[in-house]
Design a protein around this motif. Structure first.
Motif, PDB file in Angstrom:
ATOM      1  N   ARG A   8       0.985  -1.189   0.003  1.00 58.95           N
ATOM      2  CA  ARG A   8       0.017  -0.099  -0.007  1.00 58.95           C
ATOM      3  C   ARG A   8       0.686   1.378   0.075  1.00 58.95           C
ATOM      4  N   PHE A   9       2.182   1.143   0.198  1.00 56.26           N
ATOM      5  CA  PHE A   9       2.908   2.255   0.365  1.00 56.26           C
ATOM      6  C   PHE A   9       4.192   2.085  -0.468  1.00 56.26           C
ATOM      7  N   PRO A  10       4.851   3.310  -1.169  1.00 51.73           N
ATOM      8  CA  PRO A  10       5.951   2.900  -1.855  1.00 51.73           C
ATOM      9  C   PRO A  10       7.054   2.670  -0.835  1.00 51.73           C
ATOM     10  N   GLN A  11       7.775   1.718  -1.453  1.00 51.54           N
ATOM     11  CA  GLN A  11       9.173   1.548  -0.764  1.00 51.54           C
ATOM     12  C   GLN A  11      10.233   2.174  -0.924  1.00 51.54           C
ATOM     13  N   THR A  12      10.978   2.589   0.248  1.00 55.18           N
ATOM     14  CA  THR A  12      12.134   3.551   0.077  1.00 55.18           C
ATOM     15  C   THR A  12      13.395   2.810   0.429  1.00 55.18           C
ATOM     16  N   ILE A  13      14.362   3.223  -0.143  1.00 54.87           N
ATOM     17  CA  ILE A  13      15.742   2.369  -0.179  1.00 54.87           C
ATOM     18  C   ILE A  13      16.715   3.598   0.050  1.00 54.87           C
ATOM     19  N   PRO A  14      16.903   3.983   1.465  1.00 48.45           N
ATOM     20  CA  PRO A  14      17.824   5.020   1.876  1.00 48.45           C
ATOM     21  C   PRO A  14      19.325   4.719   1.724  1.00 48.45           C
ATOM     22  N   GLU A  15      19.517   3.524   1.969  1.00 46.94           N
ATOM     23  CA  GLU A  15      21.085   3.000   1.821  1.00 46.94           C
ATOM     24  C   GLU A  15      21.600   3.204   0.235  1.00 46.94           C
ATOM     25  N   ARG A  16      20.640   2.758  -0.755  1.00 47.90           N
ATOM     26  CA  ARG A  16      21.060   2.982  -2.298  1.00 47.90           C
ATOM     27  C   ARG A  16      20.987   4.255  -2.478  1.00 47.90           C
ATOM     28  N   ASN A  17      20.125   5.244  -2.031  1.00 47.14           N
ATOM     29  CA  ASN A  17      20.358   6.762  -2.638  1.00 47.14           C
ATOM     30  C   ASN A  17      21.607   7.267  -1.771  1.00 47.14           C
ATOM     31  N   THR A  18      21.785   6.852  -0.526  1.00 47.20           N
ATOM     32  CA  THR A  18      23.161   7.520  -0.012  1.00 47.20           C
ATOM     33  C   THR A  18      24.283   7.051  -0.800  1.00 47.20           C
ATOM     34  N   ARG A  19      24.357   5.687  -1.146  1.00 52.34           N
ATOM     35  CA  ARG A  19      25.588   5.295  -1.844  1.00 52.34           C
ATOM     36  C   ARG A  19      25.526   5.991  -3.420  1.00 52.34           C
ATOM     37  N   THR A  20      24.543   6.173  -3.995  1.00 49.61           N
ATOM     38  CA  THR A  20      24.592   6.915  -5.212  1.00 49.61           C
ATOM     39  C   THR A  20      25.021   8.442  -4.981  1.00 49.61           C
ATOM     40  N   THR A  21      24.692   9.139  -3.844  1.00 52.40           N
ATOM     41  CA  THR A  21      25.070  10.488  -3.750  1.00 52.40           C
ATOM     42  C   THR A  21      26.579  10.490  -3.576  1.00 52.40           C
ATOM     43  N   VAL A  22      27.113   9.469  -2.776  1.00 49.25           N
ATOM     44  CA  VAL A  22      28.660   9.510  -2.532  1.00 49.25           C
ATOM     45  C   VAL A  22      29.419   9.395  -3.722  1.00 49.25           C
ATOM     46  N   ILE A  23      28.948   8.247  -4.468  1.00 48.36           N
ATOM     47  CA  ILE A  23      29.491   8.058  -5.756  1.00 48.36           C
ATOM     48  C   ILE A  23      29.497   9.201  -6.980  1.00 48.36           C
ATOM     49  N   VAL A  24      28.187  10.026  -6.910  1.00 53.97           N
ATOM     50  CA  VAL A  24      28.313  11.103  -7.696  1.00 53.97           C
ATOM     51  C   VAL A  24      29.347  12.347  -7.324  1.00 53.97           C
ATOM     52  N   SER A  25      29.380  12.421  -5.795  1.00 50.70           N
ATOM     53  CA  SER A  25      29.949  13.345  -5.405  1.00 50.70           C
ATOM     54  C   SER A  25      31.527  13.094  -5.544  1.00 50.70           C
ATOM     55  N   LEU A  26      31.983  11.865  -5.587  1.00 51.73           N
ATOM     56  CA  LEU A  26      33.496  11.492  -5.739  1.00 51.73           C
ATOM     57  C   LEU A  26      33.881  11.730  -7.111  1.00 51.73           C
ATOM     58  N   LEU A  27      32.913  11.363  -8.180  1.00 58.65           N
ATOM     59  CA  LEU A  27      33.068  11.755  -9.621  1.00 58.65           C
ATOM     60  C   LEU A  27      33.245  12.953  -9.693  1.00 58.65           C
ATOM     61  N   LEU A  28      32.471  14.043  -9.000  1.00 56.85           N
ATOM     62  CA  LEU A  28      32.662  15.238  -9.282  1.00 56.85           C
ATOM     63  C   LEU A  28      33.884  15.900  -8.858  1.00 56.85           C
ATOM     64  N   ILE A  29      34.165  15.559  -7.539  1.00 58.14           N
ATOM     65  CA  ILE A  29      35.616  15.864  -7.079  1.00 58.14           C
ATOM     66  C   ILE A  29      36.842  15.380  -7.989  1.00 58.14           C
ATOM     67  N   ILE A  30      36.771  14.327  -8.670  1.00 60.01           N
ATOM     68  CA  ILE A  30      37.899  13.719  -9.575  1.00 60.01           C
ATOM     69  C   ILE A  30      37.927  14.605 -10.738  1.00 60.01           C
ATOM     70  N   LEU A  31      36.426  15.215 -10.888  1.00 54.81           N
ATOM     71  CA  LEU A  31      36.722  15.810 -12.334  1.00 54.81           C
ATOM     72  C   LEU A  31      37.187  17.430 -11.909  1.00 54.81           C
ATOM     73  N   ILE A  32      36.842  17.846 -11.018  1.00 58.48           N
ATOM     74  CA  ILE A  32      37.315  19.273 -10.713  1.00 58.48           C
ATOM     75  C   ILE A  32      38.825  19.097 -10.360  1.00 58.48           C
ATOM     76  N   SER A  33      39.408  18.116  -9.812  1.00 59.44           N
ATOM     77  CA  SER A  33      40.639  18.165  -9.512  1.00 59.44           C
ATOM     78  C   SER A  33      41.392  17.937 -10.862  1.00 59.44           C
ATOM     79  N   GLY A  34      41.007  17.140 -11.662  1.00 58.76           N
ATOM     80  CA  GLY A  34      41.590  16.848 -13.010  1.00 58.76           C
ATOM     81  C   GLY A  34      41.697  18.364 -13.805  1.00 58.76           C
ATOM     82  N   VAL A  35      40.506  19.060 -13.704  1.00 57.62           N
ATOM     83  CA  VAL A  35      40.703  20.401 -14.301  1.00 57.62           C
ATOM     84  C   VAL A  35      41.772  21.281 -13.683  1.00 57.62           C
ATOM     85  N   ILE A  36      41.760  21.215 -12.373  1.00 57.26           N
ATOM     86  CA  ILE A  36      42.725  22.149 -11.460  1.00 57.26           C
ATOM     87  C   ILE A  36      44.139  21.752 -11.800  1.00 57.26           C
ATOM     88  N   ILE A  37      44.370  20.572 -11.942  1.00 55.21           N
ATOM     89  CA  ILE A  37      45.764  19.665 -12.374  1.00 55.21           C
ATOM     90  C   ILE A  37      46.151  20.258 -13.767  1.00 55.21           C
TER      91      ILE A  37
END
Length: 248
Positions: free
Chosen positions: A38-67
């Protein structure tokens, strides 16, 4: 009282039972149906993992530009410090112009990777070919009054852009170190109190400096000094001041 026919009675009871069962099915939820449906199932762990991965990719991209920007700045700075070698050094060895190979037993050895180059002029006539320069250097060698009667210059550059080996990269006269910084003594062949050195001489000087650094005879942070002879070679000094390694 009116009695209903038997078949009508059976029809009425059957219809009543069907309606009753239908109402029960509608009103009473199935007990075996899970409430999660009756209610939409939420998966907070998967959302947190996705956020962390996206953040790491952004950090790597910005670091590459700076280097990349940092390396580009370093490349531009290195071009200002070390002049590029556009042509190989046109070196004429000592044995090519001095068959006598004068003894140099009184010479002292340079330390590793020198940090200074003193530039002078020979205060003689110019030469613009291997033959004329060989004759000129042999005359200078015969008239030398330095230790062991040898030329005091480490290298000499002719008007046509050739570098002639004198004492070489590893030796020097003890007398030359008293009033000049410890380093190579480079001479421009000719008298430059009124005229500037030729373009070929200047280009060969840049090639000489770059080759000396690449061969680890000169330290990358070396400095260029000028020295007076009988008269100040003003045009030569003025030209040397355009070199980024020039020291006032």
């Amino acid at each position: 009282m009116v009695e209903l026919p038997l078949h009508n009675l059976n029809y009425h009871e059957t219809r009543h039972n069907i309606n009753h069962d239908t109402e029960e099915n509608v009103e009473r939820p199935a007990e075996n149906t899970p409430l999660l449906h009756r209610f939409p199932q939420t998966i907070p762990e998967r959302n947190t993992r996705t956020t962390v991965i996206v953040s790491l990719l952004l950090i790597i991209l910005i670091s590459g530009v700076i280097i990349g920007i940092y390396l580009l700045v370093l490349q531009n700075d290195s071009e200002n410090v070390l002049p590029p070698v556009e042509m190989p050094l046109q070196l004429v060895s000592r044995s090519q112009w001095d068959p006598s190979n004068s003894s140099q037993s009184a010479l002292r050895s340079f330390p590793y990777r020198l940090r200074a180059v003193t530039v002078v002029h020979t205060d003689t006539k110019q030469c613009s070919s291997t033959e004329t320069c060989t004759n000129l250097l042999q005359d200078m060698q015969n008239n030398a009054t330095e230790a062991n009667s040898t030329l005091r210059y480490n290298f000499l550059i002719s008007s046509n852009g050739q570098t002639y080996e004198g004492l070489g990269w590893l030796k020097c006269l003890p007398e030359t170190q008293r009033n000049t910084p410890s380093g190579l003594l480079l001479a421009f062949i000719g008298n430059f109190t009124e005229i500037p050195p030729t373009r070929s001489q200047l280009q060969e000087a840049k090639n000489f400096f770059a080759t000396s650094v690449s061969q680890q005879y000169l330290h990358p942070t070396y400095r260029i000094y000028g020295k007076n002879t009988k008269e100040t070679p003003v045009p030569l000094i003025k030209t040397l001041k355009t070199f980024p390694q020039w020291s006032n």
